[in-house]
Design an enzyme around this catalytic site. Structure first.
Site, PDB file in Angstrom:
ATOM      1  CG  MET A   1       2.159   2.289   6.862  1.00 12.59           C
ATOM      2  SD  MET A   1       1.208   2.330   5.345  1.00 12.59           S
ATOM      3  CE  MET A   1      -0.189   1.321   5.819  1.00 12.59           C
ATOM      4  CB  CYS A   2       5.758   6.487   3.047  1.00  9.10           C
ATOM      5  SG  CYS A   2       6.125   5.103   1.942  1.00  9.10           S
TER       6      CYS A   2
END
Length: 254
Positions: A1-2
């Site tokens: 995930m960012c």
């Protein structure tokens, strides 16, 4: 995930403190090393910097940490690639023009099998689900309004559009047109407002404390939105799941 970082301010403000801690998560204190970017609105203009290298090691990011560009709306992103290869065209934030204004978007999450029908005006350059979602939102906003509507009208339209993307997966995002900043949470997002009387803040990801009372005037105010809190001594508020908030002049709007 960012991870996401946004600032919405009452007066032009630099993001040096927040961006410094945030960059550390781009490959130093966390694993988001697959590119980064940051966008600064200046009036109707836009400064957009993106890089496919890690923010923690990028010379461009190091320059921006020491060159205090001031803006009332700032969006930054550090990427951990899940859909789309590591390359410059897949680095967030993304930008498009609509109604004679720049729009900037950054996303954290995964949208599975998301292939919306897009017409010629809004097409992705890269291969991410994020850019496809941004193009679709811009397309549908353009269909809904003939010219730039009020912030309140835009918020109502976004409340109708966002669930249509959200059903494909996690959809945490930041969106701004330089006038307001919209933030949507499906999993993790936090916010706070720094305003008078200002206090000192200490970064989690780097040994740095800033006393904002020494740097700001009573009329200054900044809302900070981030995936995970950047500091360990400030009152961060978690977004509720599937909550959409809009910030104007450094404050959340009802």
């Amino acid at each position: 995930m960012c991870q996401l970082l946004g600032l919405n301010c009452a007066t032009p403000t630099d993001a040096t403190f927040s961006f410094t801690g945030f960059c550390r998560r781009g490959g130093a204190t966390d694993q988001h090393a697959d590119g980064w970017g940051i966008a600064f609105f200046e009036g109707k203009g836009l400064r957009l910097f993106v890089d496919e290298h890690s923010a923690a090691e990028s010379q461009m990011a190091a320059f921006l940490r020491t060159y205090p560009l001031k803006s009332r709306n700032i969006i930054a992103h550090v990427r951990k690639a899940t859909i789309g290869q590591v390359c410059l065209e897949n680095a967030h934030p993304f930008s498009r023009e609509l109604w004679g204004r720049h729009w900037v978007f950054a996303h954290n999450g995964d949208l599975k099998d998301y292939q919306p029908r897009l017409h010629a005006q809004f097409r992705p350059v890269g291969s991410t689900d994020s850019e496809r979602a941004f193009c679709w939102l811009m397309q549908e906003l353009a269909k809904s309004h003939a010219e730039l509507p009020s912030v309140a009208e835009l918020t109502l339209t976004l409340r109708e559009l966002v669930p249509q993307v959200r059903r494909f997966g996690s959809f945490n995002f930041l969106l701004s047109n330089g006038e307001a900043l919209w933030a949507h949470c499906s999993t993790n997002l936090h916010w706070l407002v720094r305003q008078h009387p200002f206090q000192a803040a200490t970064l989690k990801d780097q040994d740095w404390t800033v006393d904002f009372a020494q740097l700001n005037q009573p009329g200054d105010r900044a809302a900070v939105i981030v995936t995970q809190p950047l500091t360990d001594n400030e009152p961060w508020t978690a977004f509720a799941p599937d909550e959409l908030k809009v910030f104007v002049d450094g404050l959340p709007q009802d």
